[in-house]
Write an enzyme that holds these catalytic residues in place. Structure first.
Site, mmCIF file in Angstrom:
data_model
loop_
_atom_site.group_PDB
_atom_site.id
_atom_site.type_symbol
_atom_site.label_atom_id
_atom_site.label_comp_id
_atom_site.label_asym_id
_atom_site.label_seq_id
_atom_site.Cartn_x
_atom_site.Cartn_y
_atom_site.Cartn_z
ATOM 1 N N SER A 1 3.062 -52.234 -44.177
ATOM 2 C CA SER A 1 1.990 -51.227 -44.696
ATOM 3 C C SER A 1 0.824 -51.378 -43.380
ATOM 4 C CB SER A 1 1.539 -51.750 -45.795
ATOM 5 O OG SER A 1 0.118 -51.084 -45.975
ATOM 6 N N TYR B 36 -2.459 -57.171 -51.739
ATOM 7 C CA TYR B 36 -1.695 -56.471 -51.247
ATOM 8 C C TYR B 36 -1.512 -56.600 -49.646
ATOM 9 C CZ TYR B 36 1.156 -52.417 -49.954
ATOM 10 O OH TYR B 36 1.661 -51.446 -49.223
#
Length: 273
Positions: free
Chosen positions: A143, A156
């Site tokens: 990501s 995250y």
């Protein structure tokens, strides 16, 4: 030399929705033998039926990458039914939004289990098959948050930074075995990610900023894999954030701090009342 996907034996985790669903359908369309795995049985079945209806070769195994027994079963299925494995795509992931200080420890542990420990342990099991594979590769769907941390997504971001570190180390380790290790970092992509979050308490939604469909992301990811790109970042916003953060880190720090102060200026008072 370009990697040909046709005929490759491909294992994709998190295959039932979002980018994983797109990766599964696109791999089948490009002629791969796909083994799709996910936790949601109904959605996984739908993906398999859609791929088969389009003429793809695909099998599925219901499983959770955080469970050792499921990881064993997935890899054994690949060996017994496909005779081995050529590509492992670690795509399964989960997130949450909201400030770290107000979350419980279970949120951090769950995110790390799904986004880091699960992929690492599945990779460990798959390596013996990949070493015997045809032009093999391990692919980590990371990501942009694993290249530049995002406020309100602290756990995250941490999990994705950890996964990127693991990827870089593993890439050097596997070079002697001719197993490529690639990382692709999607930016804001249209998917079910927000609906599947453990918690969503952020006041600012990023949904409106999503600039790429999961199908488009899947095509770009497979192009990167076929072209052997060790690291790829998707979406213009994602590339800009990573580039500016690299050369002007203090500027990005200041902008993010200003954003958080403005958006959450009364949060402390609200939490104490």
């Amino acid at each position: 030399m370009r990697r040909e996907l046709s005929g490759k034996r491909v294992l994709i985790t998190g295959a039932s929705s979002g980018i994983g669903r797109g990766l599964t359908l696109e791999a089948a369309a490009r002629g791969a033998q796909v083994l799709a795995t996910a936790r949601n049985e109904e959605r996984l079945h739908e993906v398999v039926e859609e791929a088969r209806a389009a003429g793809g070769t695909i099998e599925s195994v219901l499983g959770d990458v955080t469970e050792a027994i499921d990881r064993d079963r997935i890899v054994q299925f690949a060996e017994q039914n496909f005779g081995g494995l050529d590509l492992l795509v670690n795509n399964a992931g989960i997130g949450a939004t909201g400030h770290f200080q107000y979350a419980g420890p279970e949120r951090l542990r769950k995110i790390m289990e799904v986004n880091f420990f699960g992929p690492c342990e599945l990779t460990r099991l798959a390596i013996p098959l990949l070493k015997e594979g045809n032009d093999p590769a391990i692919v980590m769907i990371n990501s942009v948050a694993g290249r530049r941390a995002i406020p309100s997504r602290s756990e995250y971001s941490a999990s994705k930074f950890a996964l990127m570190g693991f990827t870089e180390a593993l890439r050097a380790e596997m070079a002697k075995d001719d197993v490529e290790v690639l990382a692709v970092s999607p930016g804001l992509t249209e998917s079910n990610f927000e609906q599947n979050m453990l918690e969503n308490s952020a006041r600012h939604s990023l949904h409106a900023q999503r600039s790429m469909s999961s199908g488009e992301a899947a095509k770009l990811i497979w192009n990167a894999i076929e072209n052997r790109r060790k690291e790829s970042t998707l979406t213009l916003r994602g590339k800009m954030l990573v580039t500016v953060s690299r050369f002007l880190p203090r500027f990005v720090d200041r902008k993010m701090a200003q954003f958080v102060r403005k958006l959450y200026q009364n949060e402390g008072v609200a939490k104490q009342s």
